[in-house]
Design a protein around this motif. Structure first.
Motif, PDB file in Angstrom:
ATOM      1  N   ASN A  83       0.808  -1.221   0.000  1.00 22.23           N
ATOM      2  CA  ASN A  83       0.000   0.000   0.000  1.00 22.23           C
ATOM      3  C   ASN A  83       0.840   1.270   0.000  1.00 22.23           C
ATOM      4  O   ASN A  83       0.345   2.343  -0.385  1.00 22.23           O
ATOM      5  N   SER A  84       2.088   1.178   0.448  1.00 23.38           N
ATOM      6  CA  SER A  84       2.917   2.387   0.501  1.00 23.38           C
ATOM      7  C   SER A  84       3.464   2.782  -0.869  1.00 23.38           C
ATOM      8  O   SER A  84       3.951   3.894  -1.056  1.00 23.38           O
ATOM      9  N   VAL A  85       3.380   1.867  -1.828  1.00 24.27           N
ATOM     10  CA  VAL A  85       3.893   2.151  -3.180  1.00 24.27           C
ATOM     11  C   VAL A  85       2.785   2.779  -4.011  1.00 24.27           C
ATOM     12  O   VAL A  85       1.701   2.214  -4.153  1.00 24.27           O
ATOM     13  N   ARG A  86       3.067   3.967  -4.539  1.00 24.13           N
ATOM     14  CA  ARG A  86       2.078   4.672  -5.356  1.00 24.13           C
ATOM     15  C   ARG A  86       2.664   4.961  -6.726  1.00 24.13           C
ATOM     16  O   ARG A  86       3.891   4.902  -6.913  1.00 24.13           O
ATOM     17  N   PRO A  87       1.850   5.277  -7.716  1.00 28.20           N
ATOM     18  CA  PRO A  87       2.372   5.580  -9.055  1.00 28.20           C
ATOM     19  C   PRO A  87       3.335   6.764  -9.007  1.00 28.20           C
ATOM     20  O   PRO A  87       3.148   7.701  -8.219  1.00 28.20           O
ATOM     21  N   PRO A  88       4.382   6.745  -9.840  1.00 29.04           N
ATOM     22  CA  PRO A  88       5.356   7.852  -9.837  1.00 29.04           C
ATOM     23  C   PRO A  88       4.691   9.179 -10.176  1.00 29.04           C
ATOM     24  O   PRO A  88       3.845   9.264 -11.076  1.00 29.04           O
ATOM     25  N   GLY A  89       5.071  10.208  -9.416  1.00 25.89           N
ATOM     26  CA  GLY A  89       4.575  11.543  -9.709  1.00 25.89           C
ATOM     27  C   GLY A  89       5.409  12.194 -10.791  1.00 25.89           C
ATOM     28  O   GLY A  89       6.402  11.616 -11.272  1.00 25.89           O
ATOM     29  N   PRO A  90       5.040  13.411 -11.201  1.00 27.44           N
ATOM     30  CA  PRO A  90       5.826  14.116 -12.225  1.00 27.44           C
ATOM     31  C   PRO A  90       7.259  14.366 -11.735  1.00 27.44           C
ATOM     32  O   PRO A  90       7.481  14.613 -10.553  1.00 27.44           O
ATOM     33  N   ARG A  91       8.218  14.237 -12.631  1.00 21.24           N
ATOM     34  CA  ARG A  91       9.611  14.483 -12.270  1.00 21.24           C
ATOM     35  C   ARG A  91       9.789  15.962 -11.900  1.00 21.24           C
ATOM     36  O   ARG A  91       9.246  16.847 -12.548  1.00 21.24           O
ATOM     37  N   GLU A  92      10.536  16.198 -10.840  1.00 20.18           N
ATOM     38  CA  GLU A  92      10.804  17.573 -10.407  1.00 20.18           C
ATOM     39  C   GLU A  92      12.060  18.088 -11.103  1.00 20.18           C
ATOM     40  O   GLU A  92      13.165  17.634 -10.817  1.00 20.18           O
ATOM     41  N   PHE A  93      11.891  19.029 -12.042  1.00 21.75           N
ATOM     42  CA  PHE A  93      13.029  19.581 -12.773  1.00 21.75           C
ATOM     43  C   PHE A  93      13.524  20.900 -12.183  1.00 21.75           C
ATOM     44  O   PHE A  93      14.600  21.368 -12.538  1.00 21.75           O
ATOM     45  N   ASP A  94      12.728  21.492 -11.304  1.00 26.40           N
ATOM     46  CA  ASP A  94      13.116  22.766 -10.693  1.00 26.40           C
ATOM     47  C   ASP A  94      14.259  22.506  -9.705  1.00 26.40           C
ATOM     48  O   ASP A  94      14.058  21.905  -8.646  1.00 26.40           O
ATOM     49  N   GLN A  95      15.465  22.968 -10.051  1.00 25.59           N
ATOM     50  CA  GLN A  95      16.641  22.672  -9.235  1.00 25.59           C
ATOM     51  C   GLN A  95      16.538  23.275  -7.841  1.00 25.59           C
ATOM     52  O   GLN A  95      17.030  22.692  -6.863  1.00 25.59           O
ATOM     53  N   LYS A  96      15.868  24.433  -7.711  1.00 23.96           N
ATOM     54  CA  LYS A  96      15.731  25.039  -6.390  1.00 23.96           C
ATOM     55  C   LYS A  96      14.884  24.170  -5.469  1.00 23.96           C
ATOM     56  O   LYS A  96      15.192  24.009  -4.282  1.00 23.96           O
ATOM     57  N   LYS A  97      13.840  23.573  -6.019  1.00 23.45           N
ATOM     58  CA  LYS A  97      12.997  22.681  -5.219  1.00 23.45           C
ATOM     59  C   LYS A  97      13.741  21.394  -4.887  1.00 23.45           C
ATOM     60  O   LYS A  97      13.592  20.846  -3.790  1.00 23.45           O
TER      61      LYS A  97
END
Length: 649
Positions: free
Chosen positions: A67-81
């Motif tokens: 249950n802890s495994v969820r579909p991958p979210g959008p890749r974070e490309f913002d280097q500051k984040k």
């Protein structure tokens, strides 16, 4: 006649005889009662033992779940984040309260242990001396080029594999991997007209059949080696088990010979690679193929089991993290944070705190000119056994015999030397590819490595016997999005720390012209060698950076610049040494993680982290992982059956 004699006996004799018979019956009855009592005691003891064993194996809450495994979210490309996660600087207000565990070092071994413990309900703090988390899994960006420093490709990540399940659990499904071309490695042996080229491809049957085509006269040798590969793949967990069960039991099984009766893996682990392959074939080129994934140890000093395991690692495919190697640290740290922990960088640990009873209870962190104490009941060290025992423990603890005994089991590993090159141009324009290249000047690895490491400092740069080439920009499909129109290459070889030791007390990037000129002698030779394979890159080179053992010491905290940590020699993989080299240390509440626990590389360090978490929790979490694997296989079987029924309708 006896009856007559008894009838005619005097009354006193008859009474005495009756008393004897009664005593005999009582004695027999007493013996029966005693036997029954001992049987009941044994049954009770057996039930208690079975109950305790069941509770130990299955009675504790699993840190893992589907249950802890969820579909991958959008890749974070913002280097500051991204930097807020992997570059969060140390300060006391960012340290979680009521810590349960402090992890020293944010390499994959530390992160794996930290995330597993966090998911088990522990409040975890990971401390990293560098300005970016990830250890050998971090990347760095310079002049628009992104380079991986330690992760070049990973195997055993096919669907429902144990390693894939571990990554999914630690990142909660957020890590994605790109499968590379089936032809994942090319091996070149010799130079000029005498150069021979061999290719390694993945596939359950294709790897062996492809090798047989290239070595048709050595079919029996290849068959035997692949049998060893199969044993290494299916039975290496027996070696891990030696670290998980009580040490006295491990040693009993080994010394009594029971372990050898169970599996040949214990004997193969301590078998010299050169000695064994010499019995298989006289073909020196094939000897290289069997040991080409070098880690600083010549075949004559290495274990045949480890060499076979490394080749088998890619049998089901080679993979690379989508978004680059730093995605691993980015997503695992977010798991640690989700459960109340944190990972802080620029937090060099100067000492492990040990109380009067000899138990670790925290660390000291250098902050500016001061040292800040942080306390926790458990300390996990992922910075290597030598750094842990020789630098971080108090001096009075370092000299204790049991600490020295553990240190004497290990040797310092070879230093690593890397050349990072950036080019203007796409992989198509430059003729680059995702395949890795392993180059050897001759087919006698033992002699060439021995000769090389015996050279003087001045002779070494002109006599490099082997190197590895990888193109990270060609492996990650998203590299074109992050860094369009640019390509990069990483070259790796092994060197002696002593060749660079005279500059060990100088500051990074301020080591002087003599140091720069010396390291560039190595770099230029390596790059020129690479240009023979990829001639278009020479005119497109716009950036180059070089990492020596001193660089690796500064940025990775690698003792003597050894990226593979302590040497993975034959002595280390003798079965008894495997059993003794475990996550527990002579210091109570102090545990080791990473490459020094089990084996080298990303996968080896990852398993070192999971083994460490098992030791801390006193619970074999691999059992939980195997249950998840079984459930996933059942789910896959049901899906396939449902799909088959739909097709029939």
């Amino acid at each position: 006649m006896n009856g007559v004699m008894l009838f005619n006996s005097p009354p006193r004799a008859r009474i005495h005889l009756c008393l004897l018979k009664g005593a005999s019956r009582r004695e027999k009855h007493s013996q029966t009662v005693t036997s029954t009592m001992w049987l009941l005691v044994f049954i009770a003891w057996l039930l208690v033992w079975l109950g305790c064993t069941y509770w130990y194996l299955f009675g504790k809450r699993s840190p893992f779940s589907l249950n802890s495994v969820r579909p991958p979210g959008p890749r974070e490309f913002d280097q500051k984040k991204r930097d807020k996660v992997i570059k969060q600087g140390f300060s006391l207000d960012k340290v979680p309260r009521d810590l349960d565990v402090i992890v020293i070092g944010s390499g994959i071994g530390g992160l794996a242990a930290g995330a597993t413990l966090a998911k088990a309900g522990k409040k975890v703090l990971v401390l990293e001396q560098h300005d970016q988390a990830g250890g050998c899994c971090h990347t760095y960006i310079e002049k628009g080029f992104e380079f991986d420093v330690g992760l070049h490709y990973i195997g055993q990540l096919h669907k429902n594999s144990l390693l894939r399940i571990i990554f999914d659990q630690l990142s909660e499904g957020q890590l994605e991997f790109q499968e590379l071309n089936p032809h994942f490695d090319t091996i070149q042996i010799g130079q000029g007209e005498d150069k021979r080229e061999y290719t390694i491809v993945s596939g359950k049957t294709e790897m062996k059949s492809h090798l047989l085509k290239q070595f048709p006269d050595d079919a029996e040798a290849i068959e035997t080696f692949f049998k060893i590969m199969k044993i290494s793949a299916k039975k290496t967990h027996y070696l891990a088990t030696l670290k998980l069960i009580p040490q006295w039991l491990s040693l009993f099984l080994l010394k009594s010979g029971i372990a050898d009766l169970l599996s040949p893996v214990f004997r193969l682990s301590g078998t010299c690679a050169t000695d064994l392959v010499n019995t298989l074939t006289a073909n020196k080129d094939l000897h290289v193929i069997f040991s080409y994934l070098f880690y600083g140890v010549p075949p004559k000093d290495s274990s045949i089991l480890i060499n076979a395991l490394l080749v088998h690692h890619y049998k089901r495919g080679a993979y690379y993290p989508k978004g680059g190697a730093s995605e691993i640290a980015f997503n695992i740290i977010r798991t640690i944070q989700k459960y109340g922990g944190n990972c802080l960088v620029r937090a060099p640990v100067s000492q492990i705190l040990v109380d009067d009873k000899g138990a670790a209870h925290g660390v000291k962190v250098r902050k500016g000119g001061e040292e800040v104490a942080i306390h926790a009941p458990v300390v996990v060290s992922n910075c290597g056994i030598f750094t842990t025992f020789q630098k971080l423990l108090p001096p009075e603890i370092q000299v204790k015999p049991d600490i020295q005994e553990r240190l004497n089991m290990m040797k310092h590993g070879r230093g690593s030397f890397l050349v990072f090159s950036g080019f203007d141009g796409t992989e198509e324009e430059l003729g680059l590819e995702s395949t890795n290249f392993w180059l050897f000047k001759n087919n006698d690895m033992d002699k060439s490595m021995e000769d090389f490491f015996s050279l003087s400092k001045e002779e070494a740069p002109d006599n490099i016997p082997m190197m590895f080439i990888t193109m990270p920009s060609s492996k990650d499909p998203e590299a074109k999005i992050r860094h369009p129109g640019k390509s990069c290459m990483t070259i790796l070889t092994m060197v002696k720390y002593e060749w660079f030791e005279e500059w060990k007390d100088t500051a990074v990037r301020k080591r002087g012209d003599e140091y720069h000129n010396y390291k560039m002698r190595f770099a230029n030779k390596l790059f020129d060698w690479a240009c023979q394979l990829f001639p278009k890159i020479k005119d497109k080179l716009v950036f180059q950076d070089v990492a020596t053992p001193l660089t690796n010491m500064h940025y990775l905290g690698a003792q003597r610049g050894a990226m593979y940590s302590a040497e993975h020699n034959l002595e280390r993989f003798q079965a008894e040494a495997v059993a003794r080299n475990r996550c527990h240390t002579p210091v109570k509440n102090l545990y080791l993680s990473g490459q020094d626990v089990f084996s080298c590389g990303i996968a080896g360090a990852l398993h070192g982290g999971v083994l460490c978490a098992s030791a801390v929790l006193d619970h074999i979490v691999y059992i939980d992982l195997l249950f998840i694997k079984k459930k996933l296989k059942w789910r896959q079987a049901k899906e396939l059956a449902l799909l088959a029924r739909k097709k029939m309708q």
